[in-house]
Write an enzyme that holds these catalytic residues in place. Structure first.
Site, PDB file in Angstrom:
ATOM      1  N   SER A 182       0.822  -1.217   0.000  1.00 24.49           N
ATOM      2  CA  SER A 182       0.000   0.000   0.000  1.00 24.49           C
ATOM      3  C   SER A 182       0.851   1.260   0.000  1.00 24.49           C
ATOM      4  CB  SER A 182      -0.918   0.002   1.221  1.00 24.49           C
ATOM      5  OG  SER A 182      -0.134   0.178   2.395  1.00 24.49           O
ATOM      6  N   GLY A 195      11.123  14.674  -2.029  1.00 25.32           N
ATOM      7  CA  GLY A 195      10.062  14.926  -2.991  1.00 25.32           C
ATOM      8  C   GLY A 195      10.149  14.079  -4.241  1.00 25.32           C
ATOM      9  N   GLU A 255      18.637  18.356  -5.253  1.00 27.32           N
ATOM     10  CA  GLU A 255      19.327  17.347  -4.451  1.00 27.32           C
ATOM     11  C   GLU A 255      20.566  16.867  -5.196  1.00 27.32           C
ATOM     12  OE1 GLU A 255      16.640  14.278  -3.070  1.00 27.32           O
ATOM     13  OE2 GLU A 255      15.130  15.746  -2.547  1.00 27.32           O
ATOM     14  N   HIS A 272      21.930   6.135   2.332  1.00 28.46           N
ATOM     15  CA  HIS A 272      21.717   7.586   2.356  1.00 28.46           C
ATOM     16  C   HIS A 272      22.819   8.187   3.211  1.00 28.46           C
ATOM     17  CE1 HIS A 272      19.983  11.531   2.681  1.00 28.46           C
ATOM     18  NE2 HIS A 272      19.018  11.178   1.836  1.00 28.46           N
ATOM     19  N   ARG A 293      24.946  10.384  -4.436  1.00 27.59           N
ATOM     20  CA  ARG A 293      24.896   9.756  -3.119  1.00 27.59           C
ATOM     21  C   ARG A 293      25.959   8.699  -2.849  1.00 27.59           C
ATOM     22  NH1 ARG A 293      18.620   8.870  -1.922  1.00 27.59           N
ATOM     23  NH2 ARG A 293      18.377  11.112  -1.937  1.00 27.59           N
ATOM     24  N   HIS A 304      19.204   2.624   2.658  1.00 25.40           N
ATOM     25  CA  HIS A 304      18.080   3.504   2.343  1.00 25.40           C
ATOM     26  C   HIS A 304      17.219   2.994   1.196  1.00 25.40           C
ATOM     27  CE1 HIS A 304      16.005   7.344   1.971  1.00 25.40           C
ATOM     28  NE2 HIS A 304      16.399   7.478   0.728  1.00 25.40           N
ATOM     29  N   GLU A 363       9.726   0.175  -5.445  1.00 25.69           N
ATOM     30  CA  GLU A 363      11.096  -0.141  -5.016  1.00 25.69           C
ATOM     31  C   GLU A 363      11.447  -1.621  -5.138  1.00 25.69           C
ATOM     32  OE1 GLU A 363      12.258   1.946  -1.511  1.00 25.69           O
ATOM     33  OE2 GLU A 363      14.079   0.755  -1.264  1.00 25.69           O
ATOM     34  N   ARG A 366      20.859   5.194  -7.793  1.00 20.13           N
ATOM     35  CA  ARG A 366      19.661   5.998  -8.084  1.00 20.13           C
ATOM     36  C   ARG A 366      19.923   7.487  -7.870  1.00 20.13           C
ATOM     37  NH1 ARG A 366      15.208   7.839  -4.496  1.00 20.13           N
ATOM     38  NH2 ARG A 366      16.563   7.071  -2.860  1.00 20.13           N
TER      39      ARG A 366
HETATM   40  P1  FAD Z   1       6.393   1.261  -0.070  1.00 21.43           P
HETATM   41  O1  FAD Z   1       5.910   2.636  -0.011  1.00 21.43           O
HETATM   42  O2  FAD Z   1       7.519   0.899   0.789  1.00 21.43           O
HETATM   43  O3  FAD Z   1       5.166   0.298   0.297  1.00 21.43           O
HETATM   44  C1  FAD Z   1       5.380  -1.072   0.525  1.00 21.43           C
HETATM   45  C2  FAD Z   1       4.087  -1.702   0.980  1.00 21.43           C
HETATM   46  O4  FAD Z   1       4.211  -3.122   0.883  1.00 21.43           O
HETATM   47  C3  FAD Z   1       3.691  -1.429   2.422  1.00 21.43           C
HETATM   48  O5  FAD Z   1       2.311  -1.153   2.443  1.00 21.43           O
HETATM   49  C4  FAD Z   1       3.927  -2.757   3.140  1.00 21.43           C
HETATM   50  O6  FAD Z   1       3.049  -3.011   4.216  1.00 21.43           O
HETATM   51  C5  FAD Z   1       3.624  -3.718   2.024  1.00 21.43           C
HETATM   52  N1  FAD Z   1       4.206  -5.055   2.180  1.00 21.43           N
HETATM   53  C6  FAD Z   1       5.512  -5.390   2.220  1.00 21.43           C
HETATM   54  N2  FAD Z   1       5.628  -6.723   2.345  1.00 21.43           N
HETATM   55  C7  FAD Z   1       4.374  -7.229   2.380  1.00 21.43           C
HETATM   56  C8  FAD Z   1       3.838  -8.530   2.511  1.00 21.43           C
HETATM   57  N3  FAD Z   1       4.619  -9.612   2.642  1.00 21.43           N
HETATM   58  N4  FAD Z   1       2.495  -8.676   2.519  1.00 21.43           N
HETATM   59  C9  FAD Z   1       1.675  -7.609   2.421  1.00 21.43           C
HETATM   60  N5  FAD Z   1       2.128  -6.349   2.287  1.00 21.43           N
HETATM   61  C10 FAD Z   1       3.464  -6.179   2.273  1.00 21.43           C
HETATM   62  N6  FAD Z   1      12.119   8.584  -2.801  1.00 21.43           N
HETATM   63  C11 FAD Z   1      11.927   9.698  -3.539  1.00 21.43           C
HETATM   64  O7  FAD Z   1      11.734   9.623  -4.747  1.00 21.43           O
HETATM   65  N7  FAD Z   1      11.939  10.913  -2.933  1.00 21.43           N
HETATM   66  C12 FAD Z   1      12.147  11.062  -1.600  1.00 21.43           C
HETATM   67  O8  FAD Z   1      12.130  12.169  -1.095  1.00 21.43           O
HETATM   68  C13 FAD Z   1      12.373   9.908  -0.822  1.00 21.43           C
HETATM   69  N8  FAD Z   1      12.622  10.005   0.498  1.00 21.43           N
HETATM   70  C14 FAD Z   1      12.711   8.874   1.244  1.00 21.43           C
HETATM   71  C15 FAD Z   1      12.872   8.978   2.622  1.00 21.43           C
HETATM   72  C16 FAD Z   1      12.892   7.842   3.412  1.00 21.43           C
HETATM   73  C17 FAD Z   1      13.068   7.963   4.903  1.00 21.43           C
HETATM   74  C18 FAD Z   1      12.764   6.565   2.801  1.00 21.43           C
HETATM   75  C19 FAD Z   1      12.777   5.328   3.633  1.00 21.43           C
HETATM   76  C20 FAD Z   1      12.653   6.465   1.431  1.00 21.43           C
HETATM   77  C21 FAD Z   1      12.628   7.602   0.640  1.00 21.43           C
HETATM   78  N9  FAD Z   1      12.491   7.520  -0.744  1.00 21.43           N
HETATM   79  C22 FAD Z   1      12.321   8.661  -1.475  1.00 21.43           C
HETATM   80  C23 FAD Z   1      12.290   6.241  -1.397  1.00 21.43           C
HETATM   81  C24 FAD Z   1      10.796   6.051  -1.666  1.00 21.43           C
HETATM   82  O9  FAD Z   1      10.068   6.551  -0.566  1.00 21.43           O
HETATM   83  C25 FAD Z   1      10.424   4.606  -1.893  1.00 21.43           C
HETATM   84  O10 FAD Z   1      11.300   4.021  -2.821  1.00 21.43           O
HETATM   85  C26 FAD Z   1       9.019   4.495  -2.426  1.00 21.43           C
HETATM   86  O11 FAD Z   1       8.135   5.196  -1.593  1.00 21.43           O
HETATM   87  C27 FAD Z   1       8.615   3.040  -2.491  1.00 21.43           C
HETATM   88  O12 FAD Z   1       7.244   2.970  -2.758  1.00 21.43           O
HETATM   89  P2  FAD Z   1       6.585   1.551  -2.964  1.00 21.43           P
HETATM   90  O13 FAD Z   1       5.154   1.795  -3.281  1.00 21.43           O
HETATM   91  O14 FAD Z   1       7.380   0.763  -3.900  1.00 21.43           O
HETATM   92  O15 FAD Z   1       6.741   0.813  -1.546  1.00 21.43           O
HETATM   93  C1  SIN Z   2      15.945  12.698   0.715  1.00 27.18           C
HETATM   94  O1  SIN Z   2      15.024  13.475   0.947  1.00 27.18           O
HETATM   95  O2  SIN Z   2      17.123  12.949   0.901  1.00 27.18           O
HETATM   96  C2  SIN Z   2      15.593  11.366   0.160  1.00 27.18           C
HETATM   97  C3  SIN Z   2      15.378  11.504  -1.269  1.00 27.18           C
HETATM   98  C4  SIN Z   2      15.442  10.177  -1.920  1.00 27.18           C
HETATM   99  O3  SIN Z   2      15.707   9.178  -1.290  1.00 27.18           O
HETATM  100  O4  SIN Z   2      15.233  10.176  -3.135  1.00 27.18           O
END
Ligand code: FAD
Ligand code: SIN
Length: 527
Positions: free
Chosen positions: A12, A48, A113, A241, A288, A349, A373, A384
């Site tokens: 989600s 962002g 960034e 990170h 990075r 990260h 991801e 990245r």
């Molecule tokens: P996620 O948002 O991680 O969602 C994963 C989902 O999978 C969750 O709902 C979890 O419950 C579910 N899940 C996992 N395993 C299971 C399972 N076995 N069964 C059921 N559900 C499961 N990226 C940017 O581009 N800009 C930023 O500014 C940035 N800042 C960041 C800051 C931080 C602190 C972090 C940690 C990451 C950041 N990133 C950033 C990276 C970015 O946030 C993620 O790569 C991106 O949000 C991943 O989205 P996603 O939908 O793939 O997974």
């Molecule tokens: C950050 O805000 O430094 C994270 C950005 C990213 O992971 O892309």
């Protein structure tokens, strides 16, 4: 119990929720998450989303920056697709109610960034992820065709293997029929049958001791697909990170956004020296991988466990205005960022590799898509570019949705899928061993598979992990399932894939730096 849905979405975050919203008018959708809808990497994103939105910037500049960061192994077609799709996907986010900061003229207030040649990061203060996550959750909850299953843990992707067929990585036409899913509240395993399944399970940060990722990021989707014999690639490229807040008592580590360096903050060592220019002419805003390695090296040279980020040279009111959450968080720990240096250290990260997908987000298993991801699209190559991952998640969720809607009418239900078989298992009394084993994996990964690697360190990691693997598989065969046990199995599996890929890459490239095959002109000391 069997549940049938046209679309099963595992995860989600931005990838899972945006896919769900795009297919929900054409069929019934189940969306699963391990804990609650909020706990996802998406929620914690600070900096962002990168997109060319102003007239003076160009797609070609964003493409060039992405390719430079990726150190020569990005897929150029993918880079072009993602970057040119960015503005239309930003429009979708705006339609779903996401509010990006704007300047006095009403234009987007853009941040910069590391590795970006221009200001092109759209953001909401310093908590863009929470703004995105909350806006999409609202839409998901309102949609009549989407059922949310929180506290539901996907254990395995269902394929012909579960009908008794021997499946190998080379088997043609492996098909996905849904997933076996553990309801964490009742400990019951449900069979979710689906015509199309999307894996959107996010990152792997928790295979390491120090990470910015919330605890749900344990590589589950990647492990499930690997076990189902889907292809997984580029697992050696784990991004650290450079600037996680140094506070050893806290896990996950709190991030200090790279946008703060874009705003003018400077990395300094304990003596107050701005050390980054020794390593790269781009200074604190180099890509990075270079900054994280430089910090790692400085820490080894001085024996310190952190360096500092200095934003005290900037206007205090502006700093508070741009970074209100970071300001509050640090103040709660006695650090006033307008006056004090911020202690920071690198933390695991982001994973650039993952489940291999094509331009339509199809995995190598039929009827199974991956986005976000957990996927390996080819956008990031060996490293990245900052703020390209939210972008990749929404662009590939869109591609998956379009392709899935095309194939949906051709798919027939398969009614021969057996329910989960837990015969011969018994309640596991040794919960403490599971927790202990996960900690051991974390220590192995931090000690031997971190920012600087070597053949010897990787071999050590592999040998130690193998013992934990055997113990855990044996436990898995004998025990009634629990979230903790399934997660441990995935953590071990994912760590194994990182070690294996790292051992096979006989060069230093991007995020994979090994002292056995060093790059020229890098200031890395040996220890
Ligand atoms: P996620 O948002 O991680 O969602 C994963 C989902 O999978 C969750 O709902 C979890 O419950 C579910 N899940 C996992 N395993 C299971 C399972 N076995 N069964 C059921 N559900 C499961 N990226 C940017 O581009 N800009 C930023 O500014 C940035 N800042 C960041 C800051 C931080 C602190 C972090 C940690 C990451 C950041 N990133 C950033 C990276 C970015 O946030 C993620 O790569 C991106 O949000 C991943 O989205 P996603 O939908 O793939 O997974
Ligand atoms: C950050 O805000 O430094 C994270 C950005 C990213 O992971 O892309």
């Amino acid at each position: 119990m069997i549940k049938k849905y046209d679309f099963l979405v595992i995860g989600s975050g931005l990838a899972g929720m945006s896919f769900a919203l795009k297919v929900a008018d054409k069929g019934k959708v189940a969306i699963l998450c391990k804990t609650n809808l909020e706990e996802a990497n998406t929620y914690f994103a600070q900096g962002g989303i990168a997109s060319v939105t102003k007239p003076t910037d160009e797609f070609d500049n964003h493409i060039k920056d992405t390719l430079i960061a990726g150190d020569g192994i990005c897929d150029v077609n993918v880079v072009r697709k993602v970057i040119e799709s960015a503005p239309s996907q930003i429009e979708e986010l705006l339609k779903w109610g996401v509010d990006f900061d704007r300047d006095d003229k009403g234009d987007f207030d853009l941040h910069k960034e590391g590795g970006h040649s221009d200001f092109r990061i759209l953001h909401h203060k310093d908590n863009t992820g929470a703004e995105v996550q909350d806006s999409l959750i609202k839409k998901i909850k309102e949609h009549p065709s989407i059922d949310v299953f929180d506290q539901h843990f996907a254990i395995e992707i269902i394929t012909q293997h579960h009908m008794g067929q021997l499946i190998k990585h080379t088997t043609p036409n492996i098909e996905c029929y849904g997933a076996y899913v553990l309801d964490i509240r009742t400990n019951h395993v449900h069979t979710f049958l689906s015509k199309v399944t999307l894996v959107a399970t996010g990152g792997i940060g928790n295979i390491y001791q120090t990470t910015t990722n919330p605890t749900v990021a344990t590589g589950d989707g990647i492990s499930m697909v690997y076990r189902a014999k889907g292809l997984v690639e580029d697992m050696e490229f784990v991004q650290f990170h450079p600037t996680a807040l140094y506070n050893p008592k806290e896990r996950p580590s709190y991030l200090i956004t790279e946008a703060m360096r874009g705003y003018g903050a400077i990395l300094k060592n304990k003596k107050g020296e701005a050390f980054m220019t020794k390593y790269d002419q781009r200074g604190s805003l180099a890509p990075r991988d270079i900054v994280a390695r430089a910090i790692d090296n400085e820490m080894k040279l001085t024996g310190d466990d952190h360096v500092y980020l200095d934003v005290t040279g900037k206007d205090p009111e502006q700093t508070k205005e741009h970074f209100p959450n970071i300001y509050k968080k640090c103040l709660s720990l006695g650090i006033d960022i307008t006056k004090d240096f911020i202690p920071v250290a690198p933390a695991a990260h982001y994973l650039c590799g993952g489940i291999k997908v094509d331009l339509n987000a199809r995995t190598t298993i039929n009827r199974l898509y991956a986005a976000g991801e957990c996927s390996r699209t080819g956008l990031h190559g060996a490293n990245r570019l900052a703020s390209n991952s939210l972008l990749e998640a929404i662009v590939y969720a869109d591609s998956a949705a379009k392709d899935a809607l095309k194939i949906l009418p051709e798919i027939e239900w398969n009614d021969e899928i057996p329910e989960w078989n837990d015969e011969g298992t018994s309640l596991n009394e040794e919960m403490v061993l599971i927790t202990q084993s996960e900690k051991e994996v974390n220590q192995i990964m931090n000690a031997y598979v971190g920012i600087v690697r070597s053949n010897l360190r990787l071999k050590r990691a592999y040998d130690r992990l193998e013992i934990l693997y055997r113990e855990t598989e044996s436990l898995f065969q004998r025990s009634v399932l629990s979230k903790e046990l399934c997660e441990l199995r995935n953590v071990i599996n994912t760590a194994y894939l990182v070690i294996k890929a790292a051992s096979q890459r006989k060069e230093s490239r991007g995020l994979h730096y090994t002292i056995d095959y060093p790059k020229k002109n890098e200031h890395i000391s040996l220890y």
